[in-house]
Design a protein around this motif. Structure first.
Motif, PDB file in Angstrom:
ATOM      1  N   THR A 547      -0.436  -7.581  -9.906  1.00 25.93           N
ATOM      2  CA  THR A 547      -1.099  -6.508 -10.651  1.00 25.93           C
ATOM      3  C   THR A 547      -2.504  -6.944 -11.062  1.00 25.93           C
ATOM      4  O   THR A 547      -3.500  -6.391 -10.597  1.00 25.93           O
ATOM      5  CB  THR A 547      -0.279  -6.104 -11.894  1.00 25.93           C
ATOM      6  OG1 THR A 547       1.051  -5.752 -11.489  1.00 25.93           O
ATOM      7  CG2 THR A 547      -0.909  -4.880 -12.565  1.00 25.93           C
ATOM      8  N   ALA A 548      -2.581  -7.953 -11.933  1.00 32.37           N
ATOM      9  CA  ALA A 548      -3.892  -8.374 -12.443  1.00 32.37           C
ATOM     10  C   ALA A 548      -4.824  -8.821 -11.327  1.00 32.37           C
ATOM     11  O   ALA A 548      -6.030  -8.556 -11.369  1.00 32.37           O
ATOM     12  CB  ALA A 548      -3.720  -9.496 -13.466  1.00 32.37           C
ATOM     13  N   PHE A 549      -4.281  -9.514 -10.309  1.00 33.70           N
ATOM     14  CA  PHE A 549      -5.126  -9.977  -9.204  1.00 33.70           C
ATOM     15  C   PHE A 549      -5.734  -8.814  -8.415  1.00 33.70           C
ATOM     16  O   PHE A 549      -6.688  -9.014  -7.667  1.00 33.70           O
ATOM     17  CB  PHE A 549      -4.307 -10.847  -8.245  1.00 33.70           C
ATOM     18  CG  PHE A 549      -4.196 -12.290  -8.672  1.00 33.70           C
ATOM     19  CD1 PHE A 549      -4.648 -12.719  -9.913  1.00 33.70           C
ATOM     20  CD2 PHE A 549      -3.626 -13.231  -7.829  1.00 33.70           C
ATOM     21  CE1 PHE A 549      -4.536 -14.040 -10.301  1.00 33.70           C
ATOM     22  CE2 PHE A 549      -3.513 -14.564  -8.206  1.00 33.70           C
ATOM     23  CZ  PHE A 549      -3.969 -14.975  -9.451  1.00 33.70           C
ATOM     24  N   TYR A 550      -5.168  -7.626  -8.568  1.00 32.87           N
ATOM     25  CA  TYR A 550      -5.708  -6.454  -7.877  1.00 32.87           C
ATOM     26  C   TYR A 550      -6.502  -5.550  -8.814  1.00 32.87           C
ATOM     27  O   TYR A 550      -7.052  -4.544  -8.380  1.00 32.87           O
ATOM     28  CB  TYR A 550      -4.570  -5.662  -7.226  1.00 32.87           C
ATOM     29  CG  TYR A 550      -3.911  -6.401  -6.088  1.00 32.87           C
ATOM     30  CD1 TYR A 550      -4.483  -6.408  -4.826  1.00 32.87           C
ATOM     31  CD2 TYR A 550      -2.739  -7.115  -6.284  1.00 32.87           C
ATOM     32  CE1 TYR A 550      -3.900  -7.099  -3.780  1.00 32.87           C
ATOM     33  CE2 TYR A 550      -2.143  -7.808  -5.241  1.00 32.87           C
ATOM     34  CZ  TYR A 550      -2.729  -7.798  -3.996  1.00 32.87           C
ATOM     35  OH  TYR A 550      -2.140  -8.481  -2.950  1.00 32.87           O
ATOM     36  N   ARG A 551      -6.546  -5.916 -10.078  1.00 32.29           N
ATOM     37  CA  ARG A 551      -7.340  -5.150 -11.046  1.00 32.29           C
ATOM     38  C   ARG A 551      -8.655  -5.852 -11.378  1.00 32.29           C
ATOM     39  O   ARG A 551      -9.639  -5.185 -11.694  1.00 32.29           O
ATOM     40  CB  ARG A 551      -6.541  -4.956 -12.347  1.00 32.29           C
ATOM     41  CG  ARG A 551      -5.353  -4.031 -12.215  1.00 32.29           C
ATOM     42  CD  ARG A 551      -4.662  -3.857 -13.565  1.00 32.29           C
ATOM     43  NE  ARG A 551      -3.548  -2.913 -13.487  1.00 32.29           N
ATOM     44  CZ  ARG A 551      -2.799  -2.554 -14.516  1.00 32.29           C
ATOM     45  NH1 ARG A 551      -3.040  -3.063 -15.716  1.00 32.29           N
ATOM     46  NH2 ARG A 551      -1.808  -1.701 -14.352  1.00 32.29           N
ATOM     47  N   ALA A 685      -5.254  -2.962   3.777  1.00 30.62           N
ATOM     48  CA  ALA A 685      -5.460  -3.883   2.659  1.00 30.62           C
ATOM     49  C   ALA A 685      -5.842  -3.135   1.380  1.00 30.62           C
ATOM     50  O   ALA A 685      -5.372  -3.468   0.283  1.00 30.62           O
ATOM     51  CB  ALA A 685      -6.543  -4.901   3.008  1.00 30.62           C
ATOM     52  N   MET A 686      -6.686  -2.120   1.503  1.00 35.74           N
ATOM     53  CA  MET A 686      -7.085  -1.350   0.336  1.00 35.74           C
ATOM     54  C   MET A 686      -5.912  -0.539  -0.222  1.00 35.74           C
ATOM     55  O   MET A 686      -5.754  -0.409  -1.441  1.00 35.74           O
ATOM     56  CB  MET A 686      -8.246  -0.420   0.690  1.00 35.74           C
ATOM     57  CG  MET A 686      -9.591  -1.109   0.824  1.00 35.74           C
ATOM     58  SD  MET A 686     -10.203  -1.807  -0.752  1.00 35.74           S
ATOM     59  CE  MET A 686     -10.449  -0.311  -1.719  1.00 35.74           C
ATOM     60  N   THR A 687      -5.084  -0.005   0.662  1.00 34.10           N
ATOM     61  CA  THR A 687      -3.923   0.761   0.202  1.00 34.10           C
ATOM     62  C   THR A 687      -2.985  -0.128  -0.592  1.00 34.10           C
ATOM     63  O   THR A 687      -2.522   0.240  -1.672  1.00 34.10           O
ATOM     64  CB  THR A 687      -3.182   1.383   1.395  1.00 34.10           C
ATOM     65  OG1 THR A 687      -4.066   2.265   2.093  1.00 34.10           O
ATOM     66  CG2 THR A 687      -1.958   2.164   0.931  1.00 34.10           C
ATOM     67  N   HIS A 696      -4.524   3.887 -10.013  1.00 38.64           N
ATOM     68  CA  HIS A 696      -4.608   5.230  -9.447  1.00 38.64           C
ATOM     69  C   HIS A 696      -3.408   5.587  -8.583  1.00 38.64           C
ATOM     70  O   HIS A 696      -3.182   6.760  -8.283  1.00 38.64           O
ATOM     71  CB  HIS A 696      -5.873   5.366  -8.596  1.00 38.64           C
ATOM     72  CG  HIS A 696      -7.140   5.183  -9.379  1.00 38.64           C
ATOM     73  ND1 HIS A 696      -7.580   6.095 -10.318  1.00 38.64           N
ATOM     74  CD2 HIS A 696      -8.051   4.172  -9.379  1.00 38.64           C
ATOM     75  CE1 HIS A 696      -8.717   5.664 -10.843  1.00 38.64           C
ATOM     76  NE2 HIS A 696      -9.020   4.505 -10.294  1.00 38.64           N
ATOM     77  N   SER A 697      -2.656   4.583  -8.150  1.00 37.97           N
ATOM     78  CA  SER A 697      -1.533   4.833  -7.260  1.00 37.97           C
ATOM     79  C   SER A 697      -0.526   3.704  -7.418  1.00 37.97           C
ATOM     80  O   SER A 697      -0.856   2.634  -7.958  1.00 37.97           O
ATOM     81  CB  SER A 697      -2.022   4.914  -5.798  1.00 37.97           C
ATOM     82  OG  SER A 697      -1.010   5.388  -4.940  1.00 37.97           O
ATOM     83  N   GLU A 704      -1.451  10.467  -3.116  1.00 35.59           N
ATOM     84  CA  GLU A 704      -1.946  10.749  -1.773  1.00 35.59           C
ATOM     85  C   GLU A 704      -3.383  11.252  -1.781  1.00 35.59           C
ATOM     86  O   GLU A 704      -4.165  10.932  -0.880  1.00 35.59           O
ATOM     87  CB  GLU A 704      -1.024  11.755  -1.084  1.00 35.59           C
ATOM     88  CG  GLU A 704       0.379  11.203  -0.833  1.00 35.59           C
ATOM     89  CD  GLU A 704       1.268  12.197  -0.112  1.00 35.59           C
ATOM     90  OE1 GLU A 704       0.758  13.270   0.287  1.00 35.59           O
ATOM     91  OE2 GLU A 704       2.469  11.903   0.050  1.00 35.59           O
ATOM     92  N   ALA A 705      -3.747  12.034  -2.787  1.00 35.69           N
ATOM     93  CA  ALA A 705      -5.108  12.573  -2.842  1.00 35.69           C
ATOM     94  C   ALA A 705      -6.128  11.448  -3.016  1.00 35.69           C
ATOM     95  O   ALA A 705      -7.148  11.393  -2.321  1.00 35.69           O
ATOM     96  CB  ALA A 705      -5.224  13.585  -3.976  1.00 35.69           C
ATOM     97  N   TYR A 706      -5.853  10.543  -3.951  1.00 39.90           N
ATOM     98  CA  TYR A 706      -6.787   9.443  -4.185  1.00 39.90           C
ATOM     99  C   TYR A 706      -6.840   8.513  -2.981  1.00 39.90           C
ATOM    100  O   TYR A 706      -7.914   8.129  -2.521  1.00 39.90           O
ATOM    101  CB  TYR A 706      -6.377   8.664  -5.440  1.00 39.90           C
ATOM    102  CG  TYR A 706      -7.352   7.553  -5.791  1.00 39.90           C
ATOM    103  CD1 TYR A 706      -8.501   7.820  -6.521  1.00 39.90           C
ATOM    104  CD2 TYR A 706      -7.120   6.243  -5.368  1.00 39.90           C
ATOM    105  CE1 TYR A 706      -9.403   6.811  -6.832  1.00 39.90           C
ATOM    106  CE2 TYR A 706      -8.014   5.227  -5.674  1.00 39.90           C
ATOM    107  CZ  TYR A 706      -9.154   5.513  -6.408  1.00 39.90           C
ATOM    108  OH  TYR A 706     -10.053   4.524  -6.692  1.00 39.90           O
ATOM    109  N   GLU A 707      -5.679   8.148  -2.459  1.00 33.47           N
ATOM    110  CA  GLU A 707      -5.646   7.236  -1.316  1.00 33.47           C
ATOM    111  C   GLU A 707      -6.340   7.846  -0.108  1.00 33.47           C
ATOM    112  O   GLU A 707      -7.043   7.148   0.637  1.00 33.47           O
ATOM    113  CB  GLU A 707      -4.196   6.881  -0.974  1.00 33.47           C
ATOM    114  CG  GLU A 707      -3.534   5.990  -2.013  1.00 33.47           C
ATOM    115  CD  GLU A 707      -2.134   5.581  -1.601  1.00 33.47           C
ATOM    116  OE1 GLU A 707      -1.725   5.906  -0.455  1.00 33.47           O
ATOM    117  OE2 GLU A 707      -1.431   4.935  -2.408  1.00 33.47           O
ATOM    118  N   SER A 708      -6.158   9.150   0.095  1.00 33.11           N
ATOM    119  CA  SER A 708      -6.812   9.814   1.225  1.00 33.11           C
ATOM    120  C   SER A 708      -8.329   9.798   1.066  1.00 33.11           C
ATOM    121  O   SER A 708      -9.066   9.597   2.046  1.00 33.11           O
ATOM    122  CB  SER A 708      -6.307  11.258   1.331  1.00 33.11           C
ATOM    123  OG  SER A 708      -6.951  11.944   2.383  1.00 33.11           O
ATOM    124  N   ALA A 709      -8.795   9.976  -0.157  1.00 33.58           N
ATOM    125  CA  ALA A 709     -10.239   9.954  -0.407  1.00 33.58           C
ATOM    126  C   ALA A 709     -10.804   8.558  -0.134  1.00 33.58           C
ATOM    127  O   ALA A 709     -11.893   8.417   0.445  1.00 33.58           O
ATOM    128  CB  ALA A 709     -10.531  10.372  -1.843  1.00 33.58           C
TER     129      ALA A 709
END
Length: 926
Positions: A547-551, A685-687, A696-697, A704-709
């Motif tokens: 979690t923290a490593f991705y924030r 990798a971003m997903t 956000h996800s 899905e809306a945020y990830e698609s953007a």
């Protein structure tokens, strides 16, 4: 601790990830390649039987069988023979903490589902049968459903089936998860319409009269039922007709009443997977429902689960074992003691253990060291410029629009985990603590809710993954960490009364029962302290690593397993001290730079380290790129997805993972197919990053809306179908960083292969490894290319032409040359590396801070290692000035990388040492 006499400590290992596409036969095929490369041992991923389709092997379903997807016994023996024929030993990654469950593959688990607490295997798993919830009393939660139970039931997702081969009944979820029916309920299914079925149904219904032999008696009745169904069509038809009673009409809930009633009486409760966060009553590997924790401290289970692996040690197939997730076990030291005592043959033993910066590996464990996460981060820190930290703090906060301390990010992330994915385990701990408190009038008023608050605040601030209280007095090391966490938790706003923390401190250290007639149960207190330790570790792992490593993305090269993102850089002096300590105390410790768990490959990180030296330029670049890309998408205000933190991460991933074959290309010459493939890697990798960050996800509820953007943003950035101003700006900067990253990559390769310990090469990393988080870091390896390059490299080493490989550095041959030369030297002169001293060599002169050098020495055998660091400060053509490295005593030195000879003396100038090649490996020849 120093290796025991006679123990087979590897010279170097080569990690291979076995899977269905690369099993025993394929591993046998590369045995000669590994030997030519210069390692001494294959380091194999788990190859005991795992769940079908496993890509990693950690979801073991049978510790005493080989995974059939990797090959049969003949294939395995062929691999063993190929390794021996090439002079290679073998280390196995072994998984004692958990097993794969769900599906229909784990016989122990299925037996527990069928017989509940009466199963002979129920004690093998960490199951809380005595739940405080009435609906889970005596039941095992099975959270495998993709929707609410009622919805799945009404849709026909749960189906009662008869197995005619063995005469048993089970409910199947989605046709893949087997949930055995209690044999005592077979009579309800068989009914009274057919006399034979009625007779057998009555026998099943009265199995209690056969105690304690009811399981064996049930097996006999099942065999009779199977035989009848196989030989008499009327019986088979009657069974099929009875099954229809438990079928309903999709979309009509009432029609499934009979099946629902049958399910309600089972030893399991099938549920929506999200229910696990609140109701899970078995210990998991972290928060993964499909991996159930094992009670490996139970002697019977230990003996059963280790039968095959210890046989492989005894017969010489294995020289060593790597223990996966040692901190998941309730008593790691006791486990290691039992393991080493279980065979007459000494073997190499390392454990997967993540250490805090202030934490030392316990010296009373009978092991040879860790798997090397701490070394990867120690070494990487050499290439991070500490002078850039303040500038990075400012530019990161400025770009994302907020300033935050990493320790606050970690604390909030751990609280998020305890309040969501791992809430049930904390509730259980709080209830156990309250039961202990109620057993003594002095603490009887400490309720589960109050203790829940205190536990949560304490774990959120716990400075290590876990402590190791094991029934005796808590060690000073454990007291230090418990006391620190308690003292910090006391400062929490609106926390419980201080007396609660006094009680908790004494509970976690087991001081509550340190004196006779304490009024508390010694067993309950000790078991609580040990179970707390099994919980604090997963919370740290999920809160920190996942979690923290991705924030917190200030410089993501530091966000690595075992890493400390808040610590910006490691001094050469600190590196040398750690090397000397390892040489004295843990000479068998593995040295890792990339593993199957790393979030970014070693050469991806090597590039990103270079950013630490250029904060101003980096800030200018990302601001420019952001304006170009957001303008291209019509986002003038800059508020559309991705948010600024995700965008900042994206730019680092691009710089770090940009393919070497595309480095130096112009924007209009980029291959569209290659760019599409790269874009998909970045999207993956971003997903994962977005979902792990849980901002956000999430994995449980993808936005899905945020990830698609965000996906659209990535594809726009890498679109080469039209003119791309972003790429025109990005490519020159990337090429410059890649060149510095290449030097960093060579430096860390040489340091790993020559430092005290056992260097490990993760599959394929003898060439450039620009991987991102899994599954990107587990992609297939092209060994045909590596064989061809190895032949070229061997020729270059023989002719002394390795420096010419710098002209074609992108193909990785230059890294392979450093690897081959260093491993050959370890084989030629084993003593300096296996048991020799590690002597720091402190450079002098104006660029002294840009050199790391040391000597490995045993008797008259001396090897000198020198590499540059912070190469951005040296310029495109390094001007070393009067910088020099002291030479140990010797008349003549040979550079094993270039073939050059250097005359002995008091020192050698850096300009001489690095004139033809950026790293140096000298061997004393006189």
């Amino acid at each position: 601790m120093p290796p025991a006499a006679g123990k087979p400590i590897p010279r170097a290992t080569y990690r291979v990830q076995l899977n269905a596409a690369f099993g025993f036969d394929r591993t046998a095929e590369i045995a000669d390649y590994m030997a030519r490369l210069g390692v001494s041992h294959l380091y194999a991923s788990p190859y005991m039987k795992a769940r079908p389709g496993s890509t990693h092997g950690y979801d073991i379903v049978d510790h005493n069988a080989l995974n059939p997807e990797l090959g049969d016994d003949a294939s395995f023996q062929g691999m063993v023979a190929a390794l021996r024929d090439n002079g290679l030993g073998q280390i196995l990654d072994f998984v004692p903490n958990h097993m794969g469950v769900g599906g229909a593959d784990n016989g122990w688990w299925l037996d527990v589902l069928e017989w509940g607490a009466d199963s002979p295997y129920s004690g093998y798993f960490d199951i809380e049968w005595d739940s405080d919830y009435r609906y889970l009393q005596g039941k095992l939660l099975v959270p495998v459903l993709g929707d609410q139970y009622g919805a799945v039931l009404a849709s026909g997702g749960l189906e009662l089936r008869f197995d005619k081969e063995v005469g048993s009944f089970a409910v199947w979820a989605y046709g893949s998860h087997k949930l055995p029916i209690r044999p005592q309920d077979y009579g309800t299914i068989l009914g009274t319409d057919h006399p034979e079925l009625e007779r057998l149904g009555d026998l099943f219904a009265h199995l209690a009269y056969a105690r304690p032999h009811q399981i064996r008696r049930a097996a006999d009745h099942k065999a009779d039922l199977a035989a009848l169904a196989a030989t008499r069509a009327d019986v088979a038809d009657a069974i099929a007709q009875r099954l229809t009673v438990f079928h309903g009409d999709p979309g009509e809930p009432d029609s499934w009443g009979h099946l629902h009633a049958l399910i309600a009486g089972q030893n399991w409760r099938v549920a929506y997977f999200k229910v696990a966060a609140d109701d899970i009553n078995y210990r998991r590997f972290f928060n993964i429902n499909e991996l159930a924790g094992l009670r490996m401290d139970e002697p019977e289970l230990f003996d059963v689960a280790h039968r095959l692996v210890l046989k492989l040690v005894e017969d010489g197939t294995l020289d060593g074992i790597r223990i996966d997730h040692i901190d998941g076990l309730i008593d790691p030291k006791g486990y290691c003691q039992r393991l080493t005592a279980a065979t007459s043959k000494p073997f190499y033993l390392v454990v997967e253990k993540i250490l805090a910066r202030h934490e030392r590996l316990r010296e009373d464990w009978p092991i040879d060291g860790t798997t090397g996460y701490e070394f990867a981060n120690l070494m990487g820190g050499l290439f991070v410029d500490p002078k850039g930290e303040a500038a990075f703090d400012r530019l990161y906060a400025g770009f994302i629009g907020r300033a935050e301390k990493f320790e606050d990010v970690v604390r909030l992330a751990k609280i998020r985990i305890m309040e969501s994915e791992m809430a049930s385990e904390l509730n259980v701990l709080a209830r156990k603590a309250s039961r202990i408190a109620r057993s003594n009038p002095a603490t009887a008023d400490f309720t589960a809710n109050i203790l829940h608050q205190a536990l949560k605040e304490t774990i959120a601030r716990f400075p290590v993954y876990r402590t190791y209280v094991d029934g005796g007095p808590a060690s000073d090391l454990d007291r230090r960490d418990i006391d620190w966490a308690i003292s910090q938790a006391r400062k929490a706003e609106q926390g419980p009364d201080g007396s609660v923390y006094d009680f908790l401190q004494r509970l976690l250290t087991a001081d509550l029962v340190a004196s006779p007639r304490s009024g508390y149960s010694h067993r309950q207190v000790t078991r609580f302290a040990m179970r707390f330790q099994q919980y604090s570790g997963p919370v740290m792992a999920k809160g920190l690593e996942d979690t923290a490593f991705y924030r917190y993305n200030r410089l993501v090269a530091l966000n690595e397993v075992g890493g400390h993102p808040e610590h910006f850089g490691v001094s050469p002096a600190a590196f040398h001290r750690a090397n000397q300590d390892r040489a004295r105390n843990w000479a068998g410790n593995m040295l890792a730079s990339t593993t199957h768990d790393t979030k970014r490959g070693e050469d991806t990180r090597a590039r990103l380290y270079a950013l630490s030296e250029m904060p101003d330029e980096w800030e200018h670049q990302i601001q420019t790129w952001s304006r170009l890309l957001r303008a291209r998408r019509g986002d003038v205000e800059g508020t559309a997805p991705p948010d600024r933190n995700d965008e900042y991460l994206f730019y680092q991933l691009l710089v770090g993972a940009w393919p070497v074959e595309l480095t130096g290309a112009s924007a209009d010459s980029l291959d569209p197919a290659a760019m599409t493939a790269f874009a998909e890697r970045i999207v993956g990798a971003m997903t994962k990053s977005m979902r792990e960050a849980k901002v956000h996800s999430t994995w449980a509820a993808p936005n899905e809306a945020y990830e698609s953007a965000v996906t659209g943003f990535i594809h726009d950035a890498l679109d080469v179908s039209r003119r791309n101003a972003f790429l025109e700006s990005f490519l020159p900067f990337q090429a410059a960083v890649a060149k510095r990253g290449m030097v960093n990559g060579l430096s860390q390769t040489l340091l790993k292969l020559t430092s005290p310990g056992v260097p490990d090469i993760y599959q394929g990393c003898e060439l450039w490894n620009l991987s991102l988080v899994d599954p990107d870091n587990r992609l297939p390896v092209d060994y045909a290319v590596r064989r061809r390059l190895l032949e070229e490299v061997e020729g270059a080493l023989e002719r002394g032409t390795v420096p010419s490989l710098l002209d074609r550095w992108t193909d990785g041959a230059v890294k392979l040359a450093v690897t081959r030369a260093a491993l050959a030297l370890r084989a030629e002169k084993p003593e300096p590396f296996a048991s020799g001293d590690c002597l720091p060599l402190e450079a002098t002169g104006e660029k002294a801070e840009h050199v790391v050098a040391f000597a490995r020495k045993a008797g008259d055998d001396t090897v000198l290692v020198a590499v540059p660091r912070l190469v951005g400060g040296l310029g495109e053509t390094p001007d070393w000035g009067n910088t020099a490295i002291p030479l140990p005593r010797g008349e003549r030195w040979r550079n094993a990388l270039t073939g050059e000879t250097i005359a002995g003396g008091d020192a050698v100038t850096a300009a001489t040492l690095f004139e033809r090649f950026p790293v140096a490996l000298l061997v004393r020849e006189g």
